[in-house]
Design a protein around this motif. Structure first.
Motif, PDB file in Angstrom:
ATOM      1  N   ARG A 177     -16.379  -1.096   0.325  1.00  0.00           N
ATOM      2  CA  ARG A 177     -14.950  -1.426   0.162  1.00  0.00           C
ATOM      3  C   ARG A 177     -14.184  -1.111   1.435  1.00  0.00           C
ATOM      4  O   ARG A 177     -13.340  -1.881   1.887  1.00  0.00           O
ATOM      5  CB  ARG A 177     -14.369  -0.646  -1.021  1.00  0.00           C
ATOM      6  N   TRP A 225      -5.831   2.514  -7.947  1.00  0.00           N
ATOM      7  CA  TRP A 225      -5.153   3.809  -8.093  1.00  0.00           C
ATOM      8  C   TRP A 225      -6.199   4.839  -7.725  1.00  0.00           C
ATOM      9  O   TRP A 225      -7.185   4.983  -8.440  1.00  0.00           O
ATOM     10  CB  TRP A 225      -4.709   3.947  -9.543  1.00  0.00           C
ATOM     11  N   PHE A 226      -6.033   5.453  -6.563  1.00  0.00           N
ATOM     12  CA  PHE A 226      -7.043   6.428  -6.121  1.00  0.00           C
ATOM     13  C   PHE A 226      -6.398   7.804  -5.955  1.00  0.00           C
ATOM     14  O   PHE A 226      -5.569   8.002  -5.083  1.00  0.00           O
ATOM     15  CB  PHE A 226      -7.687   5.970  -4.810  1.00  0.00           C
ATOM     16  N   PRO A 227      -6.762   8.754  -6.801  1.00  0.00           N
ATOM     17  CA  PRO A 227      -6.121  10.069  -6.755  1.00  0.00           C
ATOM     18  C   PRO A 227      -6.843  11.014  -5.804  1.00  0.00           C
ATOM     19  O   PRO A 227      -8.034  10.865  -5.552  1.00  0.00           O
ATOM     20  CB  PRO A 227      -6.317  10.562  -8.188  1.00  0.00           C
ATOM     21  N   GLU A 252       0.853  -1.186   0.000  1.00  0.00           N
ATOM     22  CA  GLU A 252       0.000   0.000   0.000  1.00  0.00           C
ATOM     23  C   GLU A 252       0.892   1.240   0.000  1.00  0.00           C
ATOM     24  O   GLU A 252       1.673   1.441   0.918  1.00  0.00           O
ATOM     25  CB  GLU A 252      -0.918  -0.028   1.230  1.00  0.00           C
ATOM     26  N   MET A 270     -11.453   6.514  -9.377  1.00  0.00           N
ATOM     27  CA  MET A 270     -10.335   5.593  -9.142  1.00  0.00           C
ATOM     28  C   MET A 270     -10.132   4.667 -10.330  1.00  0.00           C
ATOM     29  O   MET A 270     -11.047   4.397 -11.097  1.00  0.00           O
ATOM     30  CB  MET A 270     -10.553   4.833  -7.837  1.00  0.00           C
ATOM     31  N   MET A 271      -8.873   4.211 -10.483  1.00  0.00           N
ATOM     32  CA  MET A 271      -8.568   3.247 -11.533  1.00  0.00           C
ATOM     33  C   MET A 271      -8.352   1.888 -10.887  1.00  0.00           C
ATOM     34  O   MET A 271      -7.730   1.788  -9.836  1.00  0.00           O
ATOM     35  CB  MET A 271      -7.289   3.632 -12.283  1.00  0.00           C
ATOM     36  N   GLN A 308     -14.866  -3.671   4.062  1.00  0.00           N
ATOM     37  CA  GLN A 308     -14.178  -4.962   3.911  1.00  0.00           C
ATOM     38  C   GLN A 308     -12.884  -4.958   4.702  1.00  0.00           C
ATOM     39  O   GLN A 308     -12.505  -5.935   5.335  1.00  0.00           O
ATOM     40  CB  GLN A 308     -13.871  -5.242   2.439  1.00  0.00           C
ATOM     41  N   SER A 346      -9.391  -4.721  -0.608  1.00  0.00           N
ATOM     42  CA  SER A 346     -10.570  -4.209   0.093  1.00  0.00           C
ATOM     43  C   SER A 346     -10.651  -2.697  -0.111  1.00  0.00           C
ATOM     44  O   SER A 346     -11.038  -2.241  -1.173  1.00  0.00           O
ATOM     45  CB  SER A 346     -10.541  -4.606   1.561  1.00  0.00           C
ATOM     46  N   SER A 347     -10.260  -1.917   0.874  1.00  0.00           N
ATOM     47  CA  SER A 347     -10.436  -0.472   0.750  1.00  0.00           C
ATOM     48  C   SER A 347      -9.383   0.166  -0.154  1.00  0.00           C
ATOM     49  O   SER A 347      -8.194   0.010   0.080  1.00  0.00           O
ATOM     50  CB  SER A 347     -10.360   0.178   2.134  1.00  0.00           C
ATOM     51  N   PRO A 348      -9.805   0.907  -1.182  1.00  0.00           N
ATOM     52  CA  PRO A 348      -8.837   1.623  -2.021  1.00  0.00           C
ATOM     53  C   PRO A 348      -8.365   2.925  -1.367  1.00  0.00           C
ATOM     54  O   PRO A 348      -7.461   3.577  -1.867  1.00  0.00           O
ATOM     55  CB  PRO A 348      -9.630   1.921  -3.295  1.00  0.00           C
ATOM     56  N   ILE A 349      -9.023   3.269  -0.260  1.00  0.00           N
ATOM     57  CA  ILE A 349      -8.734   4.541   0.406  1.00  0.00           C
ATOM     58  C   ILE A 349      -8.165   4.205   1.774  1.00  0.00           C
ATOM     59  O   ILE A 349      -8.772   3.456   2.535  1.00  0.00           O
ATOM     60  CB  ILE A 349     -10.014   5.377   0.525  1.00  0.00           C
ATOM     61  N   LEU A 350      -6.981   4.729   2.061  1.00  0.00           N
ATOM     62  CA  LEU A 350      -6.262   4.302   3.255  1.00  0.00           C
ATOM     63  C   LEU A 350      -5.792   5.499   4.067  1.00  0.00           C
ATOM     64  O   LEU A 350      -5.691   6.621   3.558  1.00  0.00           O
ATOM     65  CB  LEU A 350      -5.037   3.479   2.842  1.00  0.00           C
ATOM     66  N   HIS A 351      -5.480   5.217   5.324  1.00  0.00           N
ATOM     67  CA  HIS A 351      -4.908   6.250   6.179  1.00  0.00           C
ATOM     68  C   HIS A 351      -3.597   5.799   6.798  1.00  0.00           C
ATOM     69  O   HIS A 351      -3.043   6.465   7.648  1.00  0.00           O
ATOM     70  CB  HIS A 351      -5.924   6.676   7.240  1.00  0.00           C
TER      71      HIS A 351
END
Lengths: 183, 364
Positions: free
Chosen positions: B268, A35-37, A4, B178-179, B271, A60-65
């Protein structure tokens, strides 16, 4: 394997495209990728960042902290993301314009003078590829062959003549990585 | 296996439309979904499949173009983001009232008003309970990945034509921007005029032939007795959708004591929250409604028989929680149903969700 990554810097430094090339290389190697901008009223000179996740499993989550690796290209991003690297994780930064270097002692810290190396190679635009090379030296998450395919897929065909130059920049980055702290 | 690409959710909507034999797209740009029309314009499908792509002068014009084209039995798509969907609400009600198929994509942003361009799920009520006037329902699909942005275009058209009812793909700015790796669908040719006449000739305005009576497309019926009949027919359709079209995904629910309920990008995030909670020894599962209308009432009611409680996770002030409470209420079990969420374009973190779960539901 799941990696990540946050890549953060100024708009115009090629932050988003570096992430895209890395993500596409992951696709070429059969990995799951996201790929999350950061998107918004952003512009050249403002801040830009992208979260890239490469994994052998469903993501799972594309958005992270919090992140395994932070690739940091300016002071604002260092201030924002240094504390979001997981303990034992990796922080790679370009020292150009960094007044207050990272202070954590529980993570691996590396430097790559991408700005200078790209200028010496005669094309400042390959800066992001120098940094990508340095990253791949520390975290070889995808093979060079996949990177080449990733470049082919992410660049429009009219720019394919630039691929050798980008690959050279990646190699230069791999060679000139400096370890600051390894835990 | 289909072609593998790395694409944005918005781009995939456009590509999937071309590939599933969509006849026309009418839209008006708005962040965070402008890549839908940008991609269509770059792809120039009018040369490849004959698909029409038109930037209208407004959202109101777009949805009325959709209304007109849908009346001819064509596969028609539009997309917008929250404020634009509000502008389309009147047209959507007319299309539902005239019983026409079409697909509407809402890549939600934070509101109310112009709000923010960051992701939100605050249009849940608008999408599932109406939005426009009158007793109508949309079929609402909530994708939680770029792959589902691809898959649901074709599915939404299939359902829209099966029920002659507008279908909505309710995404949000995160899924749109998102891609991810996506396996694109194979190309399906557009239906020919003859095929449309054969399949939809009993309702579509394809040009009256001598051998059939004229087809009239309207939502107007001034005779109340007949208008009630129309409404009863619509309601029967909605009940049939509830019987046949409910879709959902259960993740680690088998031995779960606590259930997260989330759709779209929130699902998401959840999860990951499930993984974090499980690592702490908490028996947590996730149910992800894929169809928001029809809502998966029955599986939630069944879970209510054996779990200790539910927490909905939504990027709004708590909208889907009402449907979850109804479902749990239907089961006759009084299990706690609580809400956690963020608003205004803030995306909750997986850790934040676990913290809320521990404090508000497990500890509370």
């Amino acid at each position: 394997m799941t990696e990540e990554i946050i890549i953060a810097g100024f708009g115009g430094q090629g932050v988003l495209s570096m992430g895209k090339i890395l993500a596409y290389s992951g696709v070429m190697q059969g990995k799951e990728v996201t790929w999350f901008p950061s998107y918004g009223p952003e512009m050249r000179g403002g801040t830009a960042n992208v979260t890239v996740i490469l994994s052998d499993d469903r993501i799972s989550s594309p958005i992270l902290h919090e992140f395994d690796t932070a690739i940091i290209l300016n002071q604002q991003s260092l201030d924002k993301f240094e504390n979001e690297v997981k303990p034992g994780g990796t922080l790679l930064y370009d020292p150009n314009g960094i007044v207050h270097p990272p202070t954590r002692t529980d993570i691996n810290i590396y430097k790559i003078d991408g700005t200078k190396i790209a200028a010496e190679m005669g094309n400042v635009k390959t800066f992001n590829m120098v940094v990508l090379g340095a990253y791949l030296k520390v975290r070889p998450v995808v093979a060079m062959e996949s990177i080449r395919k990733g470049l082919e897929k992410s660049l429009p065909e009219r720019h394919h003549k630039l691929i050798p130059m980008n690959l050279q920049a990646i190699e230069a980055g791999q060679q000139q990585l400096e370890a600051v702290l390894e835990v | 296996m289909g072609e593998l690409r790395l694409m944005k959710g918005n781009e995939v909507i456009a590509e999937a439309a071309i590939r599933c034999g969509c006849d026309a797209y009418f839209g008006y740009p708005i962040t965070p979904q402008s890549e839908v029309m940008e991609t269509l314009m770059n792809r120039e499908p009018w040369d490849e499949t004959g698909m029409v792509v038109l930037q209208a002068e407004s959202e109101v014009a777009s949805i009325n173009m959709v209304y007109g084209a849908a009346g001819t039995g064509k596969k028609v798509l539009t997309s917008s983001s929250s404020p634009g969907i509000s502008l389309m609400a009147e047209g959507i009600s007319y299309i539902a009232g005239a019983e026409l198929p079409c697909v509407i994509v809402n890549v939600q942003r934070g509101g109310p008003g112009l709000g923010t361009i960051q992701p939100s799920q605050a249009d849940y009520f608008q999408s599932t309970k109406g939005g426009g006037h009158g007793d109508y329902r949309l079929i609402v699909l909530a994708p939680s990945s770029v792959q589902e942005m691809n898959d649901f275009v074709d599915l939404a058209f299939k359902l829209a034509f099966k029920y002659r009812n507008p279908a909505m793909i309710l995404a949000d700015g995160a899924i749109g921007q998102m891609m991810e790796k996506v396996e694109l669908s194979d190309f399906v040719p557009r239906k020919t005029d003859t095929e449309i006449e054969t399949e939809y000739g009993n309702w579509a305005t394809t040009g009256k032939k001598a051998n059939r009576s004229k087809n009239v497309i309207t939502s107007l019926e001034l005779d109340s007795v007949l208008m009630e009949q129309n409404n009863l027919r619509f309601q029967a359709k909605y009940r049939q959708m509830e019987e046949e079209e409910v879709r959902y995904e259960m993740i680690q629910c088998d031995d779960a004591e606590y259930i997260l309920v989330a759709f779209g990008s929130s699902a998401r995030i959840c999860q990951k929250s499930v993984d974090i909670a499980r690592a702490k020894g908490l028996k947590v599962g996730l149910i992800r409604p894929i169809t928001l209308f029809p809502f998966p009432t029955k599986p939630i009611a069944e879970l209510a028989e054996r779990v200790k409680g539910f927490m909905t996770v939504e990027m709004n002030a708590g909208q889907m929680i009402e449907d979850v409470r109804l479902a749990v209420g239907c089961s006759g079990n009084s299990k706690p149903v609580i809400y956690f969420g963020r608003m205004g374009g803030i995306i909750p973190s997986p850790g934040e969700v676990v913290e809320a779960l521990e404090q508000k539901l497990i500890g509370g």
